[in-house]
Design an enzyme around this catalytic site. Sequence first.
Site, PDB file in Angstrom:
ATOM      1  N   ASP A   1       5.488  -3.961  10.770  1.00 48.35           N
ATOM      2  CA  ASP A   1       4.105  -3.323  10.946  1.00 48.35           C
ATOM      3  C   ASP A   1       3.757  -3.115  12.375  1.00 48.35           C
ATOM      4  O   ASP A   1       3.044  -2.525  12.655  1.00 48.35           O
ATOM      5  CB  ASP A   1       3.210  -4.422  10.279  1.00 48.35           C
ATOM      6  CG  ASP A   1       3.450  -5.922  10.516  1.00 48.35           C
ATOM      7  OD1 ASP A   1       4.435  -5.981  11.271  1.00 48.35           O
ATOM      8  OD2 ASP A   1       2.829  -6.912   9.801  1.00 48.35           O
TER       9      ASP A   1
ATOM     10  N   ARG B   1       0.828  -1.158  -0.073  1.00 47.91           N
ATOM     11  CA  ARG B   1      -0.399  -0.067   0.025  1.00 47.91           C
ATOM     12  C   ARG B   1       0.940   1.400  -0.209  1.00 47.91           C
ATOM     13  O   ARG B   1       1.891   1.298   0.757  1.00 47.91           O
ATOM     14  CB  ARG B   1      -1.031   0.011   1.349  1.00 47.91           C
ATOM     15  CG  ARG B   1      -1.772  -1.176   1.312  1.00 47.91           C
ATOM     16  CD  ARG B   1      -2.683  -1.086   2.374  1.00 47.91           C
ATOM     17  NE  ARG B   1      -2.052  -0.856   3.651  1.00 47.91           N
ATOM     18  CZ  ARG B   1      -2.438  -0.130   4.696  1.00 47.91           C
ATOM     19  NH1 ARG B   1      -3.805   0.202   4.872  1.00 47.91           N
ATOM     20  NH2 ARG B   1      -1.958  -0.202   5.937  1.00 47.91           N
TER      21      ARG B   1
ATOM     22  N   SER C   1       7.464  -5.570   6.492  1.00 51.74           N
ATOM     23  CA  SER C   1       7.351  -6.581   7.559  1.00 51.74           C
ATOM     24  C   SER C   1       8.008  -7.821   7.278  1.00 51.74           C
ATOM     25  O   SER C   1       7.262  -8.761   7.281  1.00 51.74           O
ATOM     26  CB  SER C   1       5.925  -6.850   7.758  1.00 51.74           C
ATOM     27  OG  SER C   1       5.363  -5.530   8.081  1.00 51.74           O
TER      28      SER C   1
HETATM   29 MG    MG Z   1      -0.713  -6.488   8.080  1.00 48.57          MG
END
Ligand code: MG
Length: 499
Positions: free
Chosen positions: A230, A108, A177
């Site tokens: 994250d 994103r 992440s």
């Molecule tokens: Mg996630």
Amino acid sequence: MGRVVFGVALGCAVVTCAIAAVLVGRRARSQRKWRRAVEVLREFEDGCATSIGRLKQVVDAMAVEMHAGLASDGGSKLKMLLSFIDSLPNGNEIGTYYALDLGGTNFRVLRVRLGGKGSMISSPQVERQAIPRELMSGTSEDLFDFIAMKLKQFVEQEDDASEKKPDEEKVLGFTFSFPIRQMSVSSGILIKWTKGFSVEDAVGKDVARCLEEAMTKAGLNVRVTALVNDTVGTLALAHYYDEDTVAAVIFGTGTNACYVERTDAIIKCQGLLTNSGGMVVNMEWGNFWSSHLPRTSYDIALDDESPNCNDQGFEKMISGMYLGDIARRVLYRMAQESDIFGNGAYNLSIRFILRTPLMAAMHEDDSPDLREVGRILTENLQMPDVSLKARRLVVRVCDVVTRRAARLAAAGIVGILKKIGRDGSGGVASGRTKGRPRRTVVAIEGGLYANYSMFREYLNEAVAEILGEEVAQNVVLRVTEDGSGIGAALLAAAYSSNR
Ligand code: MG
Ligand code: ADP
């Protein structure tokens, strides 16, 4: 005549008896099979037992492993990675910031405007992109070029409508992440890929520099001022709104946690000094292991057949990627022991056919005839003939899997609280500031926790059960949606000296 009647009557009686015998035999056989299926469930239930005593052992084991991981690299299955984040956003950040969130099959790009004075973050512009499969196992250059190109499109679209000059330097937080060994807030070396990625030439490289190089090539003037995972992003967002936030936990496809540790407790980095005296530590807790975890033969088989055998043991018992498949394995065992699931039960032999969201939908079916369970078994598993009685058994299997997962997750959270002295075990005084009980907030993000209400309820209930009512009153578990992305933008702001 009388003899004939007698003969016919005798014949009928014999046939009736024979039919009755067949029926009784069938019934007995079916009961035996049913009992065997129930026996499989009982055994599984026993294997998954999470008494309060056992949960407290898991709490202690988590705290002990945290100590060990902080004492030396390789000292524990918990990596306890330094984030170099020593101060969290506090609401005074001002300006426009970007974030890029890469941590699964989607990434994103987002933009956040901050007004300072703890102002609410108005809905950030977000764009979601799927990472093409071939890039997940290609070269590092191809992957980062693709990401930079998508970022460029996003920035240009936004620039058209914004007051910012196109060539003005932009500041970006990069949520990445996967386990990285951080060298500073804004740089870190990839230790290994997880979650299906295998871009081998990126391992050992500084991923923030890889991204910056690709962005420069794409003609973008962007500086990465924060590289985080994250959990750290989630902690940052939660802390922006509530300064009592001390930890963040993710329950999504995978699971992980981070928290604020005192620098003097990070023994493996002696002499580490920060202004705040603390630092965010990324635990990589999915790899936690303890002999107190209730492990069954199904967990062992799942691990044996996984590409990362002997790794991520905790994650394999509690995260969204695996819960459905644990349940599927138990149901398959039942189907092997008896024919209670009728035709189509062989579909239960297909790994990952029962995804966790489907399992959750069956678990939460509250219709008296378990209609949703029947629909999912028919449509998703091609098992159209499962009786109501057998459907009830399916729901019980889901319940056992999820209850164990949520209770162990709760023990993990209390383990963190214990490590930082917020579990009430240090006596009443240690839990008070200025005479008032000290609040402790734990931020939680992830699709499993957000969407699976039974998981959430079992987890919250177990945290209160382990802590006891009085301490639990001051511990808040707060859902922090989109923390991983927005939090990275906040950290980019906090570390770009524009506070
Ligand atoms: Mg996630
Ligand atoms: P990620 O962990 O990939 O960043 P999310 O936080 O959105 O993504 O979590 C997605 C995971 O959450 C899915 O893989 C699934 O296991 C779980 N999940 C999503 N929706 C549900 C649901 N309704 N019930 C149970 N689990 C769910």
